[in-house]
Design a protein around this motif. Structure first.
Motif, PDB file in Angstrom:
ATOM      1  N   GLU A   1     -14.661  25.370  41.269  1.00 61.66           N
ATOM      2  CA  GLU A   1     -15.375  26.647  41.318  1.00 61.66           C
ATOM      3  C   GLU A   1     -16.665  26.511  42.123  1.00 61.66           C
ATOM      4  OE1 GLU A   1     -14.078  28.583  37.017  1.00 61.66           O
ATOM      5  OE2 GLU A   1     -15.716  27.122  37.093  1.00 61.66           O
TER       6      GLU A   1
ATOM      7  N   ASN B   1     -17.048  24.532  37.208  1.00 61.77           N
ATOM      8  CA  ASN B   1     -16.455  23.203  37.360  1.00 61.77           C
ATOM      9  C   ASN B   1     -16.468  22.856  38.852  1.00 61.77           C
ATOM     10  OD1 ASN B   1     -14.136  24.295  38.638  1.00 61.77           O
ATOM     11  ND2 ASN B   1     -13.137  24.629  36.665  1.00 61.77           N
TER      12      ASN B   1
ATOM     13  N   SER C   1     -23.444  27.666  38.812  1.00 63.63           N
ATOM     14  CA  SER C   1     -23.177  28.480  37.627  1.00 63.63           C
ATOM     15  C   SER C   1     -22.938  29.922  38.037  1.00 63.63           C
ATOM     16  CB  SER C   1     -24.351  28.403  36.643  1.00 63.63           C
ATOM     17  OG  SER C   1     -25.507  29.007  37.192  1.00 63.63           O
TER      18      SER C   1
ATOM     19  N   LYS D   1     -22.869  30.608  32.905  1.00 68.38           N
ATOM     20  CA  LYS D   1     -21.723  29.751  32.632  1.00 68.38           C
ATOM     21  C   LYS D   1     -21.623  28.698  33.731  1.00 68.38           C
ATOM     22  CE  LYS D   1     -16.706  29.825  32.150  1.00 68.38           C
ATOM     23  NZ  LYS D   1     -16.512  28.661  32.965  1.00 68.38           N
TER      24      LYS D   1
ATOM     25  N   ASP E   1     -18.397  16.433  38.927  1.00 65.70           N
ATOM     26  CA  ASP E   1     -18.038  17.225  37.766  1.00 65.70           C
ATOM     27  C   ASP E   1     -18.342  16.412  36.508  1.00 65.70           C
ATOM     28  OD1 ASP E   1     -16.991  19.058  36.058  1.00 65.70           O
ATOM     29  OD2 ASP E   1     -14.976  19.056  36.919  1.00 65.70           O
TER      30      ASP E   1
ATOM     31  N   GLY F   1     -17.579  16.938  33.057  1.00 64.64           N
ATOM     32  CA  GLY F   1     -16.887  17.793  32.103  1.00 64.64           C
ATOM     33  C   GLY F   1     -16.754  19.160  32.713  1.00 64.64           C
ATOM     34  N   ASP F   2     -17.414  20.150  32.163  1.00 63.07           N
ATOM     35  CA  ASP F   2     -17.378  21.504  32.695  1.00 63.07           C
ATOM     36  C   ASP F   2     -18.629  21.845  33.499  1.00 63.07           C
ATOM     37  OD1 ASP F   2     -14.901  22.121  31.731  1.00 63.07           O
ATOM     38  OD2 ASP F   2     -15.631  23.047  29.891  1.00 63.07           O
ATOM     39  N   ARG F   3     -19.498  20.874  33.734  1.00 61.15           N
ATOM     40  CA  ARG F   3     -20.770  21.121  34.422  1.00 61.15           C
ATOM     41  C   ARG F   3     -20.805  20.384  35.752  1.00 61.15           C
ATOM     42  NH1 ARG F   3     -24.765  24.679  34.380  1.00 61.15           N
ATOM     43  NH2 ARG F   3     -26.664  23.781  35.188  1.00 61.15           N
ATOM     44  N   THR F   4     -21.144  21.084  36.829  1.00 62.22           N
ATOM     45  CA  THR F   4     -21.240  20.491  38.163  1.00 62.22           C
ATOM     46  C   THR F   4     -22.708  20.311  38.518  1.00 62.22           C
ATOM     47  OG1 THR F   4     -19.238  21.646  38.788  1.00 62.22           O
ATOM     48  CG2 THR F   4     -20.547  20.786  40.560  1.00 62.22           C
TER      49      THR F   4
END
Length: 121
Positions: A53, A50, A35, A47, A2, A4-7
Motif C-alpha cells: 500500500e 503495509n 498511512s 491507519k 514492513d 507487521g502492518d506498519r511501514t
C-alpha cells in the motif's frame, strides 16, 4: 520496510529533500506515504499502510508530480512561443505559421526500471 502492518521510511534525507521541494513539513509527507486517514462519524483515525500500500502511495505521488511538471513545461513553452496567438493577442490568420515546440509523452516509459534522458530524445 514492513514492520507487521506498519511501514517506515528508510531514507530520511530523501524524505526531507522532497518535503523541502514541496514546501511542506517532512512529517506530513511521511504520514501521507505511510498511512491513510479514515473518518468515522466525528472521529478521525490514521491507519498504517503495509508495504504494498505504501509503495502504491509513493508511486501515485510520483506520477502526480510528473504530470504537474509536464503540464507546467507545456504551458510555459506554449506561452513562450505564443503557440495559439499572434503577437497582438489575436488568433492566427489562416495560413500563418507559428513557432512551436512539440513534446511526445510516450506512455509506458514509467514502467521501465530506469528511465534516461536519451529515451525522451
Amino acid at each position: 520496510p514492513d514492520d507487521g502492518d506498519r511501514t517506515h521510511v528508510l531514507n530520511r534525507d530523501e524524505l526531507d529533500k522532497l518535503a523541502e521541494i514541496m514546501g511542506i513539513p517532512s512529517q506530513e509527507v511521511r504520514e501521507a506515504l505511510t498511512s491513510r486517514t479514515v473518518q468515522v462519524g466525528m472521529e478521525t483515525y490514521h491507519k498504517p499502510l503495509n508495504a504494498s500500500e505504501a509503495a502504491y502511495s509513493r508511486d501515485t505521488l510520483a506520477k502526480g508530480i510528473f504530470s504537474s511538471i509536464f503540464e507546467h513545461i507545456v504551458e510555459t513553452l506554449n506561452t513562450a512561443t505564443q503557440a495559439e496567438t499572434r503577437n497582438d493577442g489575436t488568433f492566427p490568420v489562416p495560413g500563418m505559421r507559428l513557432a512551436s515546440v512539440n513534446i511526445l509523452d510516450i506512455f509506458g516509459f514509467e514502467a521501465n526500471e530506469k528511465c534516461y534522458f536519451e529515451q525522451l530524445c
